[in-house]
Enzyme design. Structure first.
Site, PDB file in Angstrom:
ATOM      1  CB  THR A 167      -0.741  -0.202   1.221  1.00 47.17           C
ATOM      2  OG1 THR A 167      -1.547   1.336   1.516  1.00 47.17           O
ATOM      3  CG2 THR A 167       0.041  -0.217   2.527  1.00 47.17           C
ATOM      4  CG  ASP A 168      -1.146   4.939  -0.918  1.00 46.69           C
ATOM      5  OD1 ASP A 168      -1.716   4.111  -0.231  1.00 46.69           O
ATOM      6  OD2 ASP A 168      -1.720   5.997  -1.686  1.00 46.69           O
ATOM      7  CD  GLU A 169      -3.533   3.290   4.096  1.00 48.35           C
ATOM      8  OE1 GLU A 169      -3.379   3.368   5.317  1.00 48.35           O
ATOM      9  OE2 GLU A 169      -4.745   3.042   3.350  1.00 48.35           O
ATOM     10  CE1 TYR A 220      -3.528  -2.863   5.691  1.00 50.29           C
ATOM     11  CE2 TYR A 220      -3.292  -0.452   5.053  1.00 50.29           C
ATOM     12  CZ  TYR A 220      -3.369  -1.581   4.750  1.00 50.29           C
ATOM     13  OH  TYR A 220      -3.231  -2.171   3.315  1.00 50.29           O
ATOM     14  CE  LYS A 267       0.221  -4.894   2.913  1.00 50.69           C
ATOM     15  NZ  LYS A 267      -0.065  -6.116   2.414  1.00 50.69           N
TER      16      LYS A 267
HETATM   17  P1  NAD Z   1      -9.300  -7.434   2.196  1.00 45.61           P
HETATM   18  O1  NAD Z   1      -9.332  -7.196   3.571  1.00 45.61           O
HETATM   19  O2  NAD Z   1     -10.589  -7.299   1.480  1.00 45.61           O
HETATM   20  O3  NAD Z   1      -9.141  -8.951   1.786  1.00 45.61           O
HETATM   21  C1  NAD Z   1      -7.950  -9.650   2.552  1.00 45.61           C
HETATM   22  C2  NAD Z   1      -8.102 -11.210   2.370  1.00 45.61           C
HETATM   23  O4  NAD Z   1      -7.017 -11.874   2.779  1.00 45.61           O
HETATM   24  C3  NAD Z   1      -9.441 -11.835   2.700  1.00 45.61           C
HETATM   25  O5  NAD Z   1      -9.929 -12.668   1.992  1.00 45.61           O
HETATM   26  C4  NAD Z   1      -9.010 -12.645   4.090  1.00 45.61           C
HETATM   27  O6  NAD Z   1      -9.764 -13.783   4.127  1.00 45.61           O
HETATM   28  C5  NAD Z   1      -7.750 -13.098   3.728  1.00 45.61           C
HETATM   29  N1  NAD Z   1      -6.909 -13.343   4.844  1.00 45.61           N
HETATM   30  C6  NAD Z   1      -6.666 -12.296   5.843  1.00 45.61           C
HETATM   31  N2  NAD Z   1      -5.937 -12.967   6.751  1.00 45.61           N
HETATM   32  C7  NAD Z   1      -5.329 -14.080   6.362  1.00 45.61           C
HETATM   33  C8  NAD Z   1      -4.578 -15.045   6.616  1.00 45.61           C
HETATM   34  N3  NAD Z   1      -3.778 -15.267   8.085  1.00 45.61           N
HETATM   35  N4  NAD Z   1      -4.263 -16.357   5.818  1.00 45.61           N
HETATM   36  C9  NAD Z   1      -4.889 -16.273   4.623  1.00 45.61           C
HETATM   37  N5  NAD Z   1      -5.867 -15.367   4.318  1.00 45.61           N
HETATM   38  C10 NAD Z   1      -6.055 -14.246   5.034  1.00 45.61           C
HETATM   39  O7  NAD Z   1      -8.332  -6.810   1.417  1.00 45.61           O
HETATM   40  P2  NAD Z   1      -7.956  -6.077   0.207  1.00 45.61           P
HETATM   41  O8  NAD Z   1      -8.513  -4.458   0.235  1.00 45.61           O
HETATM   42  O9  NAD Z   1      -8.327  -6.775  -0.934  1.00 45.61           O
HETATM   43  O10 NAD Z   1      -6.431  -5.815   0.062  1.00 45.61           O
HETATM   44  C11 NAD Z   1      -5.729  -6.876  -0.380  1.00 45.61           C
HETATM   45  C12 NAD Z   1      -4.177  -6.531  -0.502  1.00 45.61           C
HETATM   46  O11 NAD Z   1      -3.825  -5.332  -1.019  1.00 45.61           O
HETATM   47  C13 NAD Z   1      -3.790  -6.329   1.195  1.00 45.61           C
HETATM   48  O12 NAD Z   1      -2.531  -6.824   1.157  1.00 45.61           O
HETATM   49  C14 NAD Z   1      -3.924  -4.877   1.380  1.00 45.61           C
HETATM   50  O13 NAD Z   1      -2.708  -4.503   2.224  1.00 45.61           O
HETATM   51  C15 NAD Z   1      -3.231  -4.295  -0.340  1.00 45.61           C
HETATM   52  N6  NAD Z   1      -3.946  -3.167  -0.522  1.00 45.61           N
HETATM   53  C16 NAD Z   1      -5.242  -2.810  -0.666  1.00 45.61           C
HETATM   54  C17 NAD Z   1      -5.745  -1.356  -0.808  1.00 45.61           C
HETATM   55  C18 NAD Z   1      -7.147  -0.889  -0.758  1.00 45.61           C
HETATM   56  O14 NAD Z   1      -7.297   0.101  -1.036  1.00 45.61           O
HETATM   57  N7  NAD Z   1      -7.891  -2.195  -0.238  1.00 45.61           N
HETATM   58  C19 NAD Z   1      -4.490  -0.430  -1.438  1.00 45.61           C
HETATM   59  C20 NAD Z   1      -3.478  -1.000  -1.578  1.00 45.61           C
HETATM   60  C21 NAD Z   1      -3.046  -2.012  -1.301  1.00 45.61           C
HETATM   61  P1  TYD Z   2     -10.908   3.605   4.469  1.00 46.06           P
HETATM   62  O1  TYD Z   2     -11.789   3.438   3.311  1.00 46.06           O
HETATM   63  O2  TYD Z   2     -10.967   3.295   5.788  1.00 46.06           O
HETATM   64  O3  TYD Z   2      -9.299   3.505   3.751  1.00 46.06           O
HETATM   65  P2  TYD Z   2      -8.117   4.156   4.381  1.00 46.06           P
HETATM   66  O4  TYD Z   2      -8.027   4.527   5.879  1.00 46.06           O
HETATM   67  O5  TYD Z   2      -6.988   2.817   4.230  1.00 46.06           O
HETATM   68  O6  TYD Z   2      -7.478   5.245   3.356  1.00 46.06           O
HETATM   69  O7  TYD Z   2     -10.866   5.512   4.482  1.00 46.06           O
HETATM   70  C1  TYD Z   2     -10.754   6.225   3.489  1.00 46.06           C
HETATM   71  C2  TYD Z   2     -10.811   7.884   4.183  1.00 46.06           C
HETATM   72  O8  TYD Z   2     -12.353   8.066   4.493  1.00 46.06           O
HETATM   73  C3  TYD Z   2     -10.044   7.875   5.223  1.00 46.06           C
HETATM   74  O9  TYD Z   2      -9.459   9.213   5.187  1.00 46.06           O
HETATM   75  C4  TYD Z   2     -10.822   7.739   6.421  1.00 46.06           C
HETATM   76  C5  TYD Z   2     -12.288   8.169   5.874  1.00 46.06           C
HETATM   77  N1  TYD Z   2     -13.251   7.486   6.527  1.00 46.06           N
HETATM   78  C6  TYD Z   2     -14.467   8.368   7.117  1.00 46.06           C
HETATM   79  O10 TYD Z   2     -14.306   9.723   7.342  1.00 46.06           O
HETATM   80  N2  TYD Z   2     -15.391   7.787   7.692  1.00 46.06           N
HETATM   81  C7  TYD Z   2     -15.592   6.507   7.682  1.00 46.06           C
HETATM   82  O11 TYD Z   2     -16.564   5.651   8.376  1.00 46.06           O
HETATM   83  C8  TYD Z   2     -14.470   5.552   7.128  1.00 46.06           C
HETATM   84  C9  TYD Z   2     -14.328   4.097   7.031  1.00 46.06           C
HETATM   85  C10 TYD Z   2     -13.619   6.355   6.715  1.00 46.06           C
END
Ligand code: NAD
Ligand code: TYD
Length: 369
Positions: A132-134, A175, A179
């Site tokens: 992630t970019d975070e 988080y 990561k």
């Molecule tokens: P998500 O929470 O929707 O899915 C995570 C998946 O991992 C789920 O299916 C869960 O069951 C599985 N999982 C969790 N713990 C596990 C374990 N111990 N063993 C096996 N499986 C396990 O997450 P997402 O949003 O799809 O993100 C996927 C990846 O991309 C993550 O690594 C996250 O850090 C990264 N990412 C997400 C975003 C975003 O905006 N959602 C952006 C950048 C990077």
């Molecule tokens: P989120 O979807 O949780 O992603 P991330 O924290 O990984 O960026 O949140 C996106 C943005 O929205 C973040 O600045 C937090 C804000 N947010 C709210 O204001 N209210 C909410 O209920 C949630 C879940 C997020």
């Protein structure tokens, strides 16, 4: 060419899009989806491809090292796309241990299993870690209005600085700290053992199948039920939004053509202040539900800010564009319209994941979580 690709976290939001793309695009590959099925994992996300002969599902925890060894042996894995993680910042604030365990130790267990199974024969092998970019921390807000035309509400650059592949890691939430740590382990396995690794750091994703605890699906669902929309702080925080299918396309490209040991940033060049984005969501949901414009504005509820809330994320993905020619394919207006329509058309999916119905179903199939 035949390949056996392990995709971890394939039952989650981004993972399910990656699995679908790979299963449909590469009939000659065997795609092994390994997922623990936590609250965020849902096999209903993959219903349309689960019967395909090049797909199989393994329920396992990435922290279980012996189970990982067994999967590498049984399926003769030659490529890994690692997405499994705990992914929600608010949960990490409440329960950092689970994040350290899954994101750090789980990644380590997978790395070790790959290293052991490949045993120095790295020809054609690849361990691709999705991050992630975070991890980069937070950027300043130096431009008050994003829209160069001066509109109050609009996406655009909110500052002069962007995260590049050279930006130093500076994570703030449990988080992002977990990561960041996993990214360091991945690079350490390349530098120490020569494991053929790649890391990508992507901005906020949106689209179908995202668990409704994240901003966009949560707010769509709350508007549907006339529930309050909890805006953290003043809603001034900025995120760079990318349609999930564009992320999956980037992952496919980088997995096949990215350079070993490299990092690539992936982003949408699409910054939005939360409150502006929320107004777009409200307008779109109201319109599609046939409500009078502005009906759901009253649901906006400002609440206490998230602890350590990063102010602005913005990715510079020029390297990926220049090296591999990737660009987002979808304009944000189109992406958000598609996304809102999907959640409104798939209310059963939303109701199941919010009521825990699907958990009962999978407990019956696979035992308790
Ligand atoms: P998500 O929470 O929707 O899915 C995570 C998946 O991992 C789920 O299916 C869960 O069951 C599985 N999982 C969790 N713990 C596990 C374990 N111990 N063993 C096996 N499986 C396990 O997450 P997402 O949003 O799809 O993100 C996927 C990846 O991309 C993550 O690594 C996250 O850090 C990264 N990412 C997400 C975003 C975003 O905006 N959602 C952006 C950048 C990077
Ligand atoms: P989120 O979807 O949780 O992603 P991330 O924290 O990984 O960026 O949140 C996106 C943005 O929205 C973040 O600045 C937090 C804000 N947010 C709210 O204001 N209210 C909410 O209920 C949630 C879940 C997020």
């Amino acid at each position: 060419m035949k390949r056996n690709i392990l995709i971890t976290g394939g039952a989650g939001f981004i993972g399910s899009h990656v699995v679908r793309l790979m299963v449909n695009k590469y009939p000659e590959y065997r795609i092994v989806n390994l997922d623990k099925l936590t609250y965020a994992g849902n096999l209903a996300n993959l219903k349309d491809i689960e019967e395909q002969s090049n797909y199989c599902f393994v329920r396992a925890d990435i922290c279980d090292y012996e189970a990982m060894q067994e999967v590498f042996r049984k399926y003769d894995i030659d490529g890994v796309i690692h997405l499994a993680a705990e992914s929600h910042v608010d949960r990490s604030i409440k329960d950092p241990f689970t994040f350290a365990k899954t994101n750090v130790l789980g990644t380590l267990s997978l790395l070790q299993a790959a290293k052991e199974y490949w045993n120095g024969n790295y020809d054609g092998k690849r361990f691709y870690h999705i991050s992630t970019d975070e991890v980069y921390g937070a950027l300043e807000l130096t431009k008050p209005k994003g829209d160069p035309n001066g509109n109050e509400c609009g996406g655009g650059p909110y500052g002069d600085l962007f995260f590049t592949e050279q930006t130093k890691y500076n994570p703030h939430s449990p988080y992002s700290a977990s990561k960041a740590s996993s990214d360091h382990f991945v690079r350490a396995f390349h530098d120490t053992y020569g494991l053929p690794t790649i890391v990508t750091n992507c901005s906020n994703n949106y689209g179908p199948y995202q668990f409704p605890e994240k901003l966009i699906p949560l707010f769509i669902n709350n508007i549907r039920h006339g529930k309050p929309l909890p805006v953290y702080g003043k809603g001034e925080n900025v995120r760079d939004w990318l349609y999930v299918v564009d992320h999956a396309r980037a992952i496919d490209l980088i997995f096949h053509e990215g350079r070993i040991a490299e990092t690539y940033n992936i982003g949408g060049f699409n910054e939005w202040k939360n409150i502006d984005l929320i107004r777009v969501i409200i307008r779109t949901v109201d319109r599609l539900l046939g409500n009078a414009p502005g009906t759901s504005e009253k649901l906006i509820t400002y609440v206490t800010d998230r602890a350590g809330h990063d102010l602005r994320y913005a990715i510079d993905s020029t390297k990926l564009k220049n090296e591999l020619g990737w660009e987002p394919s979808l304009q944000f207006e189109e992406g958000i319209e598609k996304t809102v329509r999907w959640y409104l058309d798939n209310q059963e999916w939303l109701d199941n994941v919010t009521s825990g119905e699907y958990e009962k179903y999978y407990e019956k199939m696979y035992g308790s979580r």
